[in-house]
Enzyme design. Structure first.
Site, PDB file in Angstrom:
ATOM      1  N   ILE A   1       6.169 -25.261   5.744  1.00  0.00           N
ATOM      2  CA  ILE A   1       7.590 -25.145   6.101  1.00  0.00           C
ATOM      3  C   ILE A   1       8.435 -25.015   4.832  1.00  0.00           C
ATOM      4  O   ILE A   1       8.424 -25.896   3.966  1.00  0.00           O
ATOM      5  CB  ILE A   1       8.060 -26.380   6.905  1.00  0.00           C
ATOM      6  N   LYS A   2       9.166 -23.911   4.765  1.00  0.00           N
ATOM      7  CA  LYS A   2      10.011 -23.660   3.589  1.00  0.00           C
ATOM      8  C   LYS A   2      11.408 -24.207   3.883  1.00  0.00           C
ATOM      9  O   LYS A   2      12.041 -23.822   4.881  1.00  0.00           O
ATOM     10  CB  LYS A   2      10.060 -22.157   3.326  1.00  0.00           C
ATOM     11  N   ILE A   3      11.860 -25.083   3.014  1.00  0.00           N
ATOM     12  CA  ILE A   3      13.104 -25.836   3.252  1.00  0.00           C
ATOM     13  C   ILE A   3      14.027 -25.675   2.041  1.00  0.00           C
ATOM     14  O   ILE A   3      13.580 -25.865   0.902  1.00  0.00           O
ATOM     15  CB  ILE A   3      12.770 -27.330   3.477  1.00  0.00           C
TER      16      ILE A   3
END
Ligand code: E4P
Length: 218
Positions: A86-88
């Protein structure tokens, strides 16, 4: 050092995979839009295609900027495939989302890192990867590679496990510089990776070897 490809283009990912040196893929909303992928269902389906294509980590970015929205999105994204990361974004609610993922065993990539302070707090929140944007820093006449070096030194001193994923790579030299500065991963389009292969003396040398062989075997 791991090599990720920074694209949502399936052909480019497949071409990189054929080299046998690809460890993963990063995407972002701009790269998805570039491929004409829009609408939640199409976006999720495209991520699934990418995950089916590669064995390594595939970064899928959340669009929300509030914690609850990010949480809803990331719980949906993580169901796509076991190799989803997950890119946050590096914002306050992003830190809450990183901490949530750390506590729930969900791998993350904290994106839009432009300072050592941001890299420090992302590591503290348990990010699996952090993405300093080398090229965009160079664009404003600062030194992107130097930031990677500083983060690598800081993580070594503090014994953080977070991996440095050098992003926004603009050329082959950036890859070599990032590797030398201590990056654990580089992500870039296929062209800078292929650029690593090139040297005129290799071409001249091969031409001579083949000419000599053909002369001797005529
Ligand atoms: C990183 O994950 C980003 O997707 C990317 O490297 C940004 O690169 P750019 O600065 O060329 O857009």
């Amino acid at each position: 050092m791991k090599f990720f490809i920074d694209t949502a283009n399936l052909d480019q990912i497949a071409e990189g995979k054929e080299l046998g040196i690809l460890d993963g893929v990063t995407t972002n909303p701009s790269l998805m839009a570039k491929e004409g992928i829009s609408g939640r269902d199409n976006i999720l389906a495209h991520y699934k295609k990418i995950c089916d294509l590669v064995d390594g980590d595939v970064s899928a970015e959340v669009i929300s900027t509030d914690f609850q929205g990010m949480k809803d999105e990331l719980l949906e994204l993580k169901e796509i495939a076991p190799n989803i990361v997950i890119k946050i974004p590096m914002i306050k609610d992003g830190i809450k989302a990183l901490s949530f993922c750390r506590d729930n065993g969900i791998p993350t990539n904290c994106t839009l890192i432009f300072s050592a302070g941001q890299a420090l707090i992302a590591a503290k929140a348990g990010a699996t990867y952090i993405s300093p944007f080398i090229g965009r820093i160079d664009d404003i006449t600062w030194d992107g590679v130097e930031l990677v070096r500083q983060i690598a030194e800081m993580y070594a001193i503090q014994m953080f496990d977070t991996e440095i994923l050098a992003a926004s790579i603009r050329n082959s030299n950036h890859i070599v510089q990032a590797a030398t500065a201590g990056a654990d991963v580089v992500t870039c389009p296929l062209a800078p990776i292929l650029g690593l292969l090139k040297h005129p003396l290799t071409d001249i040398g091969l031409e001579k070897f083949l000419a000599d062989h053909h002369k001797a075997n005529a």
